[in-house]
Design a protein around this motif. Structure first.
Motif, PDB file in Angstrom:
ATOM      1  N   TYR A  45     -10.984  -8.130   8.639  1.00 50.82           N
ATOM      2  CA  TYR A  45     -11.613  -6.796   8.604  1.00 50.82           C
ATOM      3  C   TYR A  45     -10.806  -5.796   7.776  1.00 50.82           C
ATOM      4  O   TYR A  45     -10.969  -4.593   7.934  1.00 50.82           O
ATOM      5  N   TRP A  46      -9.941  -6.303   6.933  1.00 52.99           N
ATOM      6  CA  TRP A  46      -9.043  -5.420   6.173  1.00 52.99           C
ATOM      7  C   TRP A  46      -9.822  -4.413   5.319  1.00 52.99           C
ATOM      8  O   TRP A  46      -9.352  -3.310   5.075  1.00 52.99           O
ATOM      9  N   SER A  47     -11.036  -4.798   4.902  1.00 54.00           N
ATOM     10  CA  SER A  47     -11.842  -3.893   4.065  1.00 54.00           C
ATOM     11  C   SER A  47     -12.273  -2.637   4.842  1.00 54.00           C
ATOM     12  O   SER A  47     -12.730  -1.672   4.245  1.00 54.00           O
ATOM     13  N   ARG A  48     -12.103  -2.654   6.164  1.00 57.78           N
ATOM     14  CA  ARG A  48     -12.499  -1.492   6.973  1.00 57.78           C
ATOM     15  C   ARG A  48     -11.336  -0.516   7.192  1.00 57.78           C
ATOM     16  O   ARG A  48     -11.472   0.455   7.947  1.00 57.78           O
ATOM     17  N   ASP A  93      -9.733   1.855   5.494  1.00 60.66           N
ATOM     18  CA  ASP A  93      -9.846   3.291   5.190  1.00 60.66           C
ATOM     19  C   ASP A  93     -10.727   4.007   6.208  1.00 60.66           C
ATOM     20  O   ASP A  93     -10.397   5.098   6.681  1.00 60.66           O
ATOM     21  N   ARG A 103       0.857  -1.186   0.000  1.00 63.06           N
ATOM     22  CA  ARG A 103       0.000   0.000   0.000  1.00 63.06           C
ATOM     23  C   ARG A 103       0.889   1.230   0.000  1.00 63.06           C
ATOM     24  O   ARG A 103       1.807   1.328   0.818  1.00 63.06           O
TER      25      ARG A 103
END
Ligand SMILES: NC(=O)c1ccc[n+]([C@@H]2O[C@H](COP(=O)([O-])OP(=O)(O)OC[C@H]3O[C@@H](n4cnc5c(N)ncnc54)[C@H](OP(=O)(O)O)[C@@H]3O)[C@@H](O)[C@H]2O)c1
Length: 339
Positions: free
Chosen positions: A283-286, A288, A112
């Motif tokens: 929970y990586w999609s959280r 941001d 990232r």
């Protein structure tokens, strides 16, 4: 161009406590970059308790480290050369890199790009990274502490614990923690607003300490150490308490057949306690959403963060061993290269 690097490799799997002899530092000539590859120079590397499990051969949620291959860590680095359109030389990136001066990452490998102006670089491995997201998810999705409730946090001055406690304070809880030295206890109370804290290495009976510091019982437990502390917390928990099962670091270095057997799980049904485990990577999609809220708290001063920096890749094995034993004071990172 060939790149020479130092790498810390897993030489042998530990049987019980990790030893220096489980690691070896070797020099390696990295291969030339192929299509899609990125060459990254490590600046800071994170040391985390979950790596202990990856050193074993037993299967867990994270893949095992391979004997003879480099250890891997969440790291901040600088892209030196890129054959991947998503990255350019000079980008500052966060991702899983080898314990090494230089790593080649293939096909994005989860890197990232981060803005180095937003926060000190080690924060991307702590309060704005994996440990921060862990505390945030545990508190928001599992513990859901309410104003006036008592939140207890173990390993409270560590990478995860210091954030969980401060989030509890923001929610209006009475926040109580335990840590492994008087200096850490004083930091919790005088610097980051815990209402009470105790040194678990000095208390003879954890139940007495919880009785004294949590006179109204425990409504939310942020569990980081497990074993005898978890047993004492269950004893002192209120009806309908929530126990956020984040980790059990007191048990990681102990052979499986000698681990502490918690003897009072009957409290879970008698007191209608909800114990829930979680793994942050689910929970990586959280990320941001979390980073936005955490940046707000950091810039308003609602949350502060302590990082413990050890210098030099060659000192990483010792720092890892010591971190598992509580020598770190704050989030443990290793400075591998210049910023
Ligand atoms: N579920 C997930 O996805 C997830 C993600 C990240 C981390 N975690 C877990 O969160 C916990 C904290 O991790 P962290 O990264 O923030 O590490 P940390 O707290 O910064 O470092 C580990 C700390 O554990 C404490 N400790 C070690 N042995 C102990 C013992 N026998 N009894 C009591 N405390 C002991 C030490 O603190 P003292 O000096 O205070 O004793 C040490 O500083 C760990 O259990 C880790 O596995 C879980």
């Amino acid at each position: 161009m060939w790149t020479n690097t130092r790498q810390v490799i897993l030489k042998s799997r530990p049987d019980g406590p990790v030893k220096r002899s489980n690691f070896e530092i070797r020099k390696k000539k990295l291969r030339e970059l192929g299509d899609g590859d990125v060459l990254v120079r490590t600046i800071y590397m994170s040391l985390d308790p979950y790596m202990r499990g990856r050193m074993d051969s037993a299967r867990s949620y994270a893949a095992n480290f391979e004997v003879g291959a480099p250890m891997i860590a969440g790291s901040v680095g600088e892209v030196l050369e890129s054959k991947n359109d998503d990255y350019s030389a000079g980008d500052v990136v966060v991702g899983m890199l080898d314990w090494a001066d230089y790593s080649i990452i293939t096909d994005n490998g989860g890197l990232r790009v981060v803005n180095p102006e937003v926060a000190p670089l080690p924060y991307h491995l702590g309060v704005l990274g994996m440990p921060g997201l862990t505390a945030w998810i545990g508190i928001k999705e599992i513990g859901k502490p309410k104003k006036g409730e008592t939140l207890f946090v173990s390993a409270a001055s560590g990478g995860v614990g210091q954030i969980a406690g401060q989030m509890g304070r923001i929610a209006g809880c009475r926040v109580v923690g335990c840590a492994g030295s008087q200096e850490k206890v004083s930091y919790l109370i005088n610097k980051i607003g815990f209402d009470a804290a105790f040194n678990h290495r000095e208390e003879i009976d954890y139940r007495d300490a919880l009785e004294r510091d949590c006179p109204e019982g425990i409504d939310v437990n942020f569990e980081n150490i497990g074993g005898a502390m978890l047993e004492a917390v269950l004893e002192h928990a209120n009806n309908f308490a929530r126990s956020i099962q984040c980790g059990a670091v007191s048990q990681y270095n102990i052979p499986k057949d000698q681990r502490y057997g918690v003897r009072n799980l009957e409290h879970v049904h008698r007191k209608r306690i909800r114990m829930e485990g979680f793994i942050v990577t689910d929970y990586w999609s959280r990320l941001d959403e979390f980073v936005k809220e955490m940046c707000r708290w950091l810039s308003s001063g609602a949350i502060t963060y302590r990082v413990d920096i050890v210098d030099g890749l060659e000192n990483a094995p010792e720092a890892f061993i010591n971190m598992l034993d509580g020598a770190n004071f704050g989030k443990q990172v290793v400075r591998v290269g210049d910023e």
